[in-house]
Design an enzyme around this catalytic site. Structure first.
Site, short mmCIF file in Angstrom:
data_model
loop_
_atom_site.label_atom_id
_atom_site.label_comp_id
_atom_site.label_asym_id
_atom_site.label_seq_id
_atom_site.Cartn_x
_atom_site.Cartn_y
_atom_site.Cartn_z
N ALA A 1 -0.35 -2.21 -4.51
CA ALA A 1 -1.03 -3.51 -4.43
C ALA A 1 -1.95 -3.56 -3.22
CB ALA A 1 0.00 -4.64 -4.37
N GLY A 2 -2.47 -2.41 -2.81
CA GLY A 2 -3.39 -2.38 -1.66
C GLY A 2 -4.83 -2.51 -2.11
N LYS B 1 -12.75 -1.92 4.78
CA LYS B 1 -13.47 -2.42 3.60
C LYS B 1 -13.55 -3.95 3.55
CE LYS B 1 -12.41 1.56 0.65
NZ LYS B 1 -11.86 2.04 -0.62
N SER C 1 -16.74 13.00 1.72
CA SER C 1 -17.98 12.32 1.30
C SER C 1 -19.24 13.02 1.81
CB SER C 1 -17.96 10.86 1.74
OG SER C 1 -17.04 10.15 0.96
N ASP D 1 -15.73 1.51 -5.97
CA ASP D 1 -14.44 2.01 -6.45
C ASP D 1 -14.17 1.47 -7.85
OD1 ASP D 1 -13.80 3.45 -4.17
OD2 ASP D 1 -12.69 1.80 -3.23
#
Ligand SMILES: NC(=O)c1ccc[n+]([C@@H]2O[C@H](COP(=O)([O-])OP(=O)(O)OC[C@H]3O[C@@H](n4cnc5c(N)ncnc54)[C@H](OP(=O)(O)O)[C@@H]3O)[C@@H](O)[C@H]2O)c1
Length: 295
Positions: free
Chosen positions: A125-126, A63, A17, A100
Protein backbone atom coordinates in the site's frame (compact mmCIF):
# COMPACT_ATOMS: atom_id res chain seq x y z
CA UNK A 1 22.50 23.27 -26.50
CA UNK A 2 22.63 20.07 -24.44
CA UNK A 3 19.38 19.48 -22.55
CA UNK A 4 19.92 18.31 -18.98
CA UNK A 5 17.71 15.75 -17.21
CA UNK A 6 18.22 14.33 -13.74
CA UNK A 7 16.86 11.65 -11.45
CA UNK A 8 16.23 12.96 -7.93
CA UNK A 9 16.10 10.53 -5.03
CA UNK A 10 17.87 9.23 -1.96
CA UNK A 11 19.63 6.89 -2.42
CA UNK A 12 20.27 6.91 -6.18
CA UNK A 13 23.63 5.24 -6.53
CA UNK A 14 22.15 1.98 -7.82
CA UNK A 15 19.94 3.72 -10.36
CA UNK A 16 19.61 2.20 -13.83
CA UNK A 17 17.66 5.16 -15.24
CA UNK A 18 20.77 6.94 -16.56
CA UNK A 19 21.69 3.85 -18.62
CA UNK A 20 18.18 3.59 -20.08
CA UNK A 21 17.91 7.27 -20.97
CA UNK A 22 21.43 7.57 -22.35
CA UNK A 23 20.74 4.58 -24.61
CA UNK A 24 17.56 6.27 -25.84
CA UNK A 25 19.26 9.65 -26.41
CA UNK A 26 21.89 7.89 -28.50
CA UNK A 27 19.38 5.95 -30.61
CA UNK A 28 17.30 9.08 -31.21
CA UNK A 29 20.34 11.32 -31.79
CA UNK A 30 19.26 13.74 -29.05
CA UNK A 31 21.71 16.24 -27.60
CA UNK A 32 20.78 15.49 -23.99
CA UNK A 33 22.33 14.15 -20.79
CA UNK A 34 20.85 12.32 -17.81
CA UNK A 35 22.41 11.99 -14.36
CA UNK A 36 21.22 10.73 -10.99
CA UNK A 37 21.42 13.09 -8.05
CA UNK A 38 20.96 12.35 -4.38
CA UNK A 39 19.13 15.21 -2.65
CA UNK A 40 17.47 16.01 0.68
CA UNK A 41 13.68 16.45 0.91
CA UNK A 42 13.94 20.24 1.30
CA UNK A 43 15.92 20.45 -1.96
CA UNK A 44 13.23 18.85 -4.16
CA UNK A 45 11.31 22.00 -5.17
CA UNK A 46 14.37 24.25 -5.57
CA UNK A 47 16.28 21.69 -7.67
CA UNK A 48 13.26 21.00 -9.92
CA UNK A 49 12.89 24.75 -10.48
CA UNK A 50 16.57 25.33 -11.29
CA UNK A 51 16.88 26.84 -14.76
CA UNK A 52 19.66 24.54 -15.99
CA UNK A 53 17.37 21.46 -15.91
CA UNK A 54 14.90 20.68 -18.70
CA UNK A 55 13.22 18.01 -16.59
CA UNK A 56 13.78 14.67 -14.95
CA UNK A 57 12.50 11.81 -12.85
CA UNK A 58 11.87 11.45 -9.15
CA UNK A 59 12.19 8.33 -7.04
CA UNK A 60 11.92 7.37 -3.37
CA UNK A 61 11.36 9.19 -1.10
CA UNK A 62 10.56 12.39 -3.00
CA UNK A 63 7.58 11.62 -5.27
CA UNK A 64 4.99 13.31 -3.02
CA UNK A 65 7.05 16.48 -2.62
CA UNK A 66 7.68 16.60 -6.34
CA UNK A 67 3.92 16.53 -6.97
CA UNK A 68 3.54 19.61 -4.78
CA UNK A 69 6.15 21.54 -6.81
CA UNK A 70 4.10 21.31 -10.03
CA UNK A 71 2.01 24.07 -11.57
CA UNK A 72 0.54 21.58 -14.07
CA UNK A 73 0.04 18.12 -12.54
CA UNK A 74 -1.37 15.43 -14.85
CA UNK A 75 -4.56 13.55 -14.00
CA UNK A 76 -2.39 10.65 -12.77
CA UNK A 77 -0.49 12.97 -10.42
CA UNK A 78 -3.75 14.39 -9.07
CA UNK A 79 -5.16 10.89 -8.56
CA UNK A 80 -2.08 9.45 -6.86
CA UNK A 81 -0.56 12.54 -5.21
CA UNK A 82 2.79 11.41 -6.61
CA UNK A 83 5.02 12.65 -9.44
CA UNK A 84 7.90 10.63 -10.92
CA UNK A 85 8.47 12.74 -14.06
CA UNK A 86 8.59 16.47 -14.59
CA UNK A 87 9.58 18.95 -17.28
CA UNK A 88 9.89 22.69 -17.76
CA UNK A 89 7.23 24.29 -19.95
CA UNK A 90 8.26 27.02 -22.43
CA UNK A 91 6.98 29.62 -19.92
CA UNK A 92 9.37 28.21 -17.29
CA UNK A 93 6.63 26.64 -15.11
CA UNK A 94 6.80 22.97 -14.08
CA UNK A 95 4.52 20.27 -15.46
CA UNK A 96 4.61 16.66 -14.30
CA UNK A 97 3.16 13.19 -14.61
CA UNK A 98 3.11 9.88 -12.80
CA UNK A 99 4.40 7.59 -15.54
CA UNK A 100 4.46 4.59 -13.17
CA UNK A 101 0.73 4.41 -13.95
CA UNK A 102 1.24 4.24 -17.73
CA UNK A 103 4.35 2.08 -17.21
CA UNK A 104 2.19 -0.53 -15.48
CA UNK A 105 -0.35 -0.33 -18.33
CA UNK A 106 2.42 -0.98 -20.84
CA UNK A 107 3.82 -3.89 -18.81
CA UNK A 108 0.40 -5.51 -18.31
CA UNK A 109 -0.29 -5.21 -22.00
CA UNK A 110 3.08 -6.80 -22.91
CA UNK A 111 2.24 -9.53 -20.38
CA UNK A 112 -1.03 -10.09 -22.25
CA UNK A 113 -3.15 -9.19 -19.23
CA UNK A 114 -6.33 -7.20 -19.77
CA UNK A 115 -7.49 -5.35 -16.57
CA UNK A 116 -11.07 -4.91 -17.86
CA UNK A 117 -13.34 -6.82 -15.46
CA UNK A 118 -10.39 -8.35 -13.59
CA UNK A 119 -10.37 -9.30 -9.91
CA UNK A 120 -7.01 -8.33 -8.44
CA UNK A 121 -5.26 -8.98 -5.13
CA UNK A 122 -2.79 -6.13 -4.56
CA UNK A 123 0.03 -6.74 -2.07
CA UNK A 124 1.33 -3.52 -0.52
CA UNK A 125 0.00 0.00 0.00
CA UNK A 126 2.95 2.33 -0.64
CA UNK A 127 3.66 4.68 -3.54
CA UNK A 128 3.77 1.93 -6.16
CA UNK A 129 0.41 0.61 -4.94
CA UNK A 130 -1.15 4.05 -5.47
CA UNK A 131 -0.08 3.95 -9.10
CA UNK A 132 -1.36 0.37 -9.39
CA UNK A 133 -4.81 1.14 -7.97
CA UNK A 134 -5.20 4.06 -10.37
CA UNK A 135 -3.99 2.08 -13.40
CA UNK A 136 -6.20 -0.92 -12.57
CA UNK A 137 -9.33 1.15 -12.00
CA UNK A 138 -8.73 3.19 -15.15
CA UNK A 139 -8.28 -0.12 -16.97
CA UNK A 140 -11.71 -1.27 -15.74
CA UNK A 141 -10.75 -3.81 -13.04
CA UNK A 142 -13.88 -5.00 -11.26
CA UNK A 143 -12.22 -5.34 -7.85
CA UNK A 144 -8.91 -4.49 -6.20
CA UNK A 145 -8.36 -6.03 -2.77
CA UNK A 146 -5.46 -4.46 -0.89
CA UNK A 147 -3.48 -6.67 1.49
CA UNK A 148 -0.78 -4.80 3.42
CA UNK A 149 1.25 -5.43 6.57
CA UNK A 150 0.06 -2.10 8.01
CA UNK A 151 -3.70 -2.04 7.51
CA UNK A 152 -3.99 1.70 8.35
CA UNK A 153 -1.86 2.45 5.30
CA UNK A 154 -4.09 0.25 3.13
CA UNK A 155 -7.16 2.15 4.38
CA UNK A 156 -5.36 5.43 3.62
CA UNK A 157 -4.72 4.23 0.08
CA UNK A 158 -8.39 3.29 -0.39
CA UNK A 159 -9.61 6.60 1.11
CA UNK A 160 -7.25 8.57 -1.16
CA UNK A 161 -8.42 6.67 -4.24
CA UNK A 162 -12.06 7.41 -3.37
CA UNK A 163 -11.34 11.08 -2.57
CA UNK A 164 -9.63 11.67 -5.93
CA UNK A 165 -12.04 9.64 -8.04
CA UNK A 166 -14.51 11.19 -10.45
CA UNK A 167 -16.70 8.10 -9.87
CA UNK A 168 -16.29 7.73 -6.10
CA UNK A 169 -19.13 5.21 -5.71
CA UNK A 170 -17.58 2.78 -8.19
CA UNK A 171 -14.16 3.11 -6.51
CA UNK A 172 -15.67 2.62 -3.04
CA UNK A 173 -17.34 -0.57 -4.31
CA UNK A 174 -14.33 -1.90 -6.19
CA UNK A 175 -11.48 -1.21 -3.73
CA UNK A 176 -11.43 -3.14 -0.46
CA UNK A 177 -8.91 -3.62 2.32
CA UNK A 178 -8.46 -7.26 3.32
CA UNK A 179 -6.50 -9.09 6.01
CA UNK A 180 -6.34 -12.21 3.80
CA UNK A 181 -7.77 -13.22 0.42
CA UNK A 182 -11.54 -13.76 0.65
CA UNK A 183 -12.42 -17.31 1.47
CA UNK A 184 -13.05 -19.27 -1.73
CA UNK A 185 -12.51 -16.26 -4.01
CA UNK A 186 -10.43 -16.58 -7.17
CA UNK A 187 -8.30 -13.77 -8.60
CA UNK A 188 -7.27 -13.02 -12.15
CA UNK A 189 -4.09 -11.38 -10.92
CA UNK A 190 -2.00 -11.08 -7.77
CA UNK A 191 0.24 -8.02 -7.97
CA UNK A 192 3.18 -7.50 -5.65
CA UNK A 193 3.88 -3.83 -4.93
CA UNK A 194 5.70 -4.36 -1.65
CA UNK A 195 9.44 -3.82 -1.58
CA UNK A 196 10.00 -7.46 -0.54
CA UNK A 197 12.39 -9.07 -3.00
CA UNK A 198 14.70 -6.07 -3.31
CA UNK A 199 17.15 -7.65 -0.88
CA UNK A 200 18.27 -11.25 -1.23
CA UNK A 201 17.30 -12.24 2.34
CA UNK A 202 13.68 -11.02 2.06
CA UNK A 203 10.80 -13.41 2.73
CA UNK A 204 8.29 -13.92 -0.10
CA UNK A 205 5.66 -11.15 -0.22
CA UNK A 206 2.94 -13.80 -0.33
CA UNK A 207 3.02 -17.59 -0.20
CA UNK A 208 0.94 -18.79 -3.16
CA UNK A 209 1.29 -22.43 -2.07
CA UNK A 210 -0.67 -22.41 1.19
CA UNK A 211 -3.72 -24.73 1.39
CA UNK A 212 -6.08 -21.78 1.71
CA UNK A 213 -4.97 -20.03 -1.48
CA UNK A 214 -3.49 -22.71 -3.73
CA UNK A 215 -4.90 -22.62 -7.27
CA UNK A 216 -6.78 -19.37 -6.83
CA UNK A 217 -4.62 -17.02 -8.94
CA UNK A 218 -4.71 -16.80 -12.73
CA UNK A 219 -1.55 -14.72 -13.05
CA UNK A 220 1.09 -12.97 -10.94
CA UNK A 221 2.99 -9.72 -11.48
CA UNK A 222 5.97 -8.66 -9.37
CA UNK A 223 6.71 -4.92 -9.57
CA UNK A 224 10.13 -5.61 -8.05
CA UNK A 225 12.78 -6.32 -10.67
CA UNK A 226 16.06 -8.12 -10.34
CA UNK A 227 18.84 -9.42 -12.52
CA UNK A 228 17.42 -12.74 -13.63
CA UNK A 229 14.20 -12.82 -11.63
CA UNK A 230 12.95 -12.36 -8.09
CA UNK A 231 12.37 -15.29 -5.72
CA UNK A 232 8.61 -14.60 -5.89
CA UNK A 233 8.58 -14.81 -9.69
CA UNK A 234 10.37 -18.18 -9.43
CA UNK A 235 7.93 -19.29 -6.71
CA UNK A 236 4.90 -18.46 -8.89
CA UNK A 237 6.42 -20.13 -11.93
CA UNK A 238 7.17 -23.30 -9.96
CA UNK A 239 3.46 -23.46 -9.12
CA UNK A 240 2.51 -23.16 -12.79
CA UNK A 241 1.17 -19.60 -12.44
CA UNK A 242 1.77 -17.29 -15.41
CA UNK A 243 4.09 -14.60 -14.02
CA UNK A 244 6.26 -11.63 -14.92
CA UNK A 245 8.62 -9.26 -13.09
CA UNK A 246 8.81 -5.46 -12.94
CA UNK A 247 11.37 -4.73 -15.67
CA UNK A 248 8.84 -3.91 -18.39
CA UNK A 249 7.08 -1.50 -16.02
CA UNK A 250 10.38 0.19 -15.23
CA UNK A 251 11.17 0.56 -18.91
CA UNK A 252 7.58 1.64 -19.62
CA UNK A 253 7.73 4.53 -17.14
CA UNK A 254 11.07 5.63 -18.66
CA UNK A 255 9.67 5.44 -22.21
CA UNK A 256 6.68 7.59 -21.24
CA UNK A 257 8.96 10.06 -19.39
CA UNK A 258 11.11 10.53 -22.48
CA UNK A 259 8.01 11.03 -24.62
CA UNK A 260 6.80 13.76 -22.21
CA UNK A 261 10.17 15.55 -22.49
CA UNK A 262 10.33 15.20 -26.29
CA UNK A 263 6.74 15.35 -27.56
CA UNK A 264 6.34 13.70 -30.95
CA UNK A 265 9.35 11.38 -30.49
CA UNK A 266 8.79 7.63 -30.00
CA UNK A 267 11.12 6.26 -27.32
CA UNK A 268 13.00 3.06 -28.32
CA UNK A 269 11.54 0.53 -25.86
CA UNK A 270 13.75 -2.40 -26.85
CA UNK A 271 17.02 -0.42 -26.71
CA UNK A 272 16.05 0.97 -23.31
CA UNK A 273 15.08 -2.51 -22.06
CA UNK A 274 18.39 -3.93 -23.22
CA UNK A 275 20.29 -1.13 -21.45
CA UNK A 276 18.24 -1.68 -18.27
CA UNK A 277 18.81 -5.45 -18.31
CA UNK A 278 22.56 -4.99 -18.90
CA UNK A 279 22.78 -2.49 -16.05
CA UNK A 280 20.82 -4.78 -13.73
CA UNK A 281 23.14 -7.66 -14.57
CA UNK A 282 26.07 -5.51 -13.43
CA UNK A 283 24.35 -5.26 -10.08
CA UNK A 284 24.20 -9.03 -9.67
CA UNK A 285 26.29 -10.05 -6.69
CA UNK A 286 26.19 -8.46 -3.25
CA UNK A 287 22.90 -6.59 -2.96
CA UNK A 288 23.04 -2.99 -1.76
CA UNK A 289 21.72 -4.08 1.62
CA UNK A 290 20.08 -0.70 2.10
CA UNK A 291 16.73 -1.65 0.53
CA UNK A 292 17.41 0.92 -2.15
CA UNK A 293 15.39 1.10 -5.32
CA UNK A 294 17.39 1.08 -8.53
CA UNK A 295 14.90 3.15 -10.56
N1 LIG B 1 8.80 -1.80 -11.75
C1 LIG B 1 8.67 -0.50 -11.57
O1 LIG B 1 8.73 0.31 -12.48
C2 LIG B 1 8.42 0.01 -10.20
C3 LIG B 1 7.83 1.28 -10.00
C4 LIG B 1 7.63 1.71 -8.69
C5 LIG B 1 8.00 0.89 -7.63
N2 LIG B 1 8.57 -0.31 -7.88
C6 LIG B 1 8.99 -1.18 -6.78
O2 LIG B 1 7.88 -1.38 -5.91
C7 LIG B 1 8.37 -1.56 -4.58
C8 LIG B 1 7.61 -0.66 -3.62
O3 LIG B 1 7.86 0.71 -3.92
P1 LIG B 1 7.05 1.85 -3.15
O4 LIG B 1 7.44 3.11 -3.79
O5 LIG B 1 5.60 1.51 -3.05
O6 LIG B 1 7.69 1.73 -1.69
P2 LIG B 1 7.04 2.20 -0.31
O7 LIG B 1 6.13 3.38 -0.54
O8 LIG B 1 8.17 2.32 0.65
O9 LIG B 1 6.09 0.97 0.14
C9 LIG B 1 6.67 -0.25 0.53
C10 LIG B 1 5.59 -1.32 0.69
O10 LIG B 1 6.23 -2.54 1.02
C11 LIG B 1 5.69 -3.03 2.27
N3 LIG B 1 6.76 -3.69 3.03
C12 LIG B 1 8.03 -3.25 3.20
N4 LIG B 1 8.71 -4.12 3.98
C13 LIG B 1 7.83 -5.12 4.31
C14 LIG B 1 7.94 -6.31 5.08
N5 LIG B 1 9.09 -6.64 5.71
N6 LIG B 1 6.85 -7.10 5.19
C15 LIG B 1 5.68 -6.78 4.57
N7 LIG B 1 5.52 -5.66 3.83
C16 LIG B 1 6.59 -4.84 3.70
C17 LIG B 1 5.20 -1.80 2.99
O11 LIG B 1 4.27 -2.19 3.96
P3 LIG B 1 3.95 -1.21 5.22
O12 LIG B 1 2.97 -0.18 4.72
O13 LIG B 1 3.38 -2.13 6.23
O14 LIG B 1 5.26 -0.59 5.65
C18 LIG B 1 4.58 -1.03 1.81
O15 LIG B 1 3.33 -1.57 1.48
C19 LIG B 1 9.88 -1.27 -4.62
O16 LIG B 1 10.54 -2.49 -4.70
C20 LIG B 1 10.07 -0.53 -5.94
O17 LIG B 1 11.36 -0.75 -6.49
C21 LIG B 1 8.78 -0.78 -9.13
Amino acid sequence: MTLRFTLLGDPVRHSISPAMHRAAFEVLGLDAEYVARRIRPDEVGPVMRSAELAGGNVTLPHKLRAARALVEPSAAVRATGACNCWWRRPDGELAGDNTDVGGLDIALSRFGFQPQGARVLLLGAGGAARAAVHALLEGGASSVEILNRTSARAHGLRDGAIAHATDADRVADAVRVVAAPYSGATYDLVLNSTSLGLSSGDPLPFDLDRDAVRGRFGAAFDMVYAAGETAWVRHARTLGIRVTGGLDMLVGQAVLSLERWFPGRAAPFEAMREAAAAELALRRGPDPGDGSSVV
